[in-house]
Design a protein around this motif. Structure first.
Motif, PDB file in Angstrom:
ATOM      1  N   GLN A 108      -7.993  -1.980   6.296  1.00 34.80           N
ATOM      2  CA  GLN A 108      -6.704  -2.665   6.365  1.00 34.80           C
ATOM      3  C   GLN A 108      -6.895  -4.180   6.349  1.00 34.80           C
TER       4      GLN A 108
ATOM      5  N   MET B 206      -3.116   6.464   0.034  1.00 37.00           N
ATOM      6  CA  MET B 206      -2.865   7.109   1.329  1.00 37.00           C
ATOM      7  C   MET B 206      -1.988   6.202   2.176  1.00 37.00           C
ATOM      8  N   PRO B 207      -1.273   6.758   3.147  1.00 36.02           N
ATOM      9  CA  PRO B 207      -0.416   5.936   4.009  1.00 36.02           C
ATOM     10  C   PRO B 207      -1.221   4.858   4.743  1.00 36.02           C
ATOM     11  N   TRP B 208      -0.596   3.721   4.958  1.00 34.31           N
ATOM     12  CA  TRP B 208      -1.251   2.606   5.648  1.00 34.31           C
ATOM     13  C   TRP B 208      -1.794   3.030   7.007  1.00 34.31           C
TER      14      TRP B 208
ATOM     15  N   ASN C 166       0.820  -1.209   0.000  1.00 30.09           N
ATOM     16  CA  ASN C 166       0.000   0.000   0.000  1.00 30.09           C
ATOM     17  C   ASN C 166       0.854   1.259   0.000  1.00 30.09           C
ATOM     18  N   ASP C 167       1.933   1.256   0.782  1.00 33.99           N
ATOM     19  CA  ASP C 167       2.750   2.458   0.861  1.00 33.99           C
ATOM     20  C   ASP C 167       3.530   2.711  -0.425  1.00 33.99           C
TER      21      ASP C 167
ATOM     22  N   ASP D 172      -3.074   5.681   7.910  1.00 35.27           N
ATOM     23  CA  ASP D 172      -4.285   6.498   7.806  1.00 35.27           C
ATOM     24  C   ASP D 172      -5.504   5.713   7.339  1.00 35.27           C
TER      25      ASP D 172
END
Length: 261
Positions: free
Chosen positions: A166, A156-158, A150-151, A160
């Protein structure tokens, strides 16, 4: 839609007008592409690729990219504008190369056909950046793998992302591995110079200005090998440009409609 190799594939059609088929990225679903579908207009068919949304889970036996290509083909009623994002864009390109009678034009948004960029510094950097993901998957640490993926490629950052989302991404992360061989090795030779040179259609390439460098390298190769390819950059966007900047992407697609129409 008929079952695809024993997989129920959920599909919807929106709008009226010229037909198009949209293929979303991995770890998402067709709903992520609905804003873009509405923005470009026409009659757009969208489907959840196996293992996503309301489609059946991947059975772990059939080639994953082949299932997506076959589902897209089933959505085409004659020559159709096929639009794909990320892994969905690799399936769109493979469909056009393998079954050109079904594709009237292509829009490829950040196609992750990494094999096309082999030998470039950008591909070498991609391989280095992806090693922690591979290591996490080999260790069975799927949550860590999902965070790493994801990163690199998410919007968006994990940290967040809500815990529920998640968990959903983690449950699907094995599908990144399922599709890896097709895009990393391209055993079918879809991105070879010979096969791409045979494409006789308009191909619109769209990428975010802030995406991973390997995407530009892929676009460069595709533009060199496909005579009808044009490259477009959306300022301020990353890999998820199809969803974060759908209006900007729609402007590019509609402009290409006028040029090819």
């Amino acid at each position: 839609m008929p079952d695809i190799s024993g997989h129920h594939v959920h599909a919807v059609t929106v709008g009226i007008g010229a037909p198009a088929v949209m293929i979303h990225c991995a770890l998402s679903n067709h709903e992520s592409m609905l804003p873009l579908a509405h923005a470009i207009g026409g009659q757009v068919t969208l489907f959840d690729i196996p293992g996503h949304g309301r489609s059946d889970d991947w059975d772990g036996k059939h080639d994953f990219q082949t299932l997506v290509v076959d589902a897209a083909a089933a959505c085409c009623e004659g020559p159709t504008h096929v639009i794909g994002h990320s892994f969905g864009a690799t399936a769109a390109l493979r469909l056009a190369v393998a079954q050109p009678h079904l594709v009237s034009r292509l829009t490829l948004i950040e196609p992750v056909y990494f094999a096309a960029a082999k030998g470039t510094p950008e591909h070498a950097q991609h391989a280095r950046d992806f090693r922690p993901f591979v290591g996490a998957m080999l260790m069975g640490e799927e949550t860590r793998a999902a965070a790493i993926f994801n990163d690199l490629w998410g919007a968006m950052p994990w940290a967040d992302i809500p815990a529920r989302l998640q968990a959903k991404l983690t449950r699907r992360i094995h599908l990144i591995v399922a599709g890896a061989a097709a895009i990393e090795e391209d055993a079918a030779g879809i991105t070879s110079a010979e096969r791409l040179a045979a494409l006789d259609i308009s191909v619109t390439l769209i990428r975010g200005a802030e995406t991973q460098p390997v995407i530009k390298a892929i676009h460069d190769v595709l533009q060199q090998r496909i005579s009808g390819a044009t490259d477009h950059v959306v300022v301020g966007a990353g890999h998820m440009v199809a969803t974060t900047h759908s209006d900007d992407v729609a402007v590019i697609i509609r402009a290409a409609d006028q040029e090819t129409g």
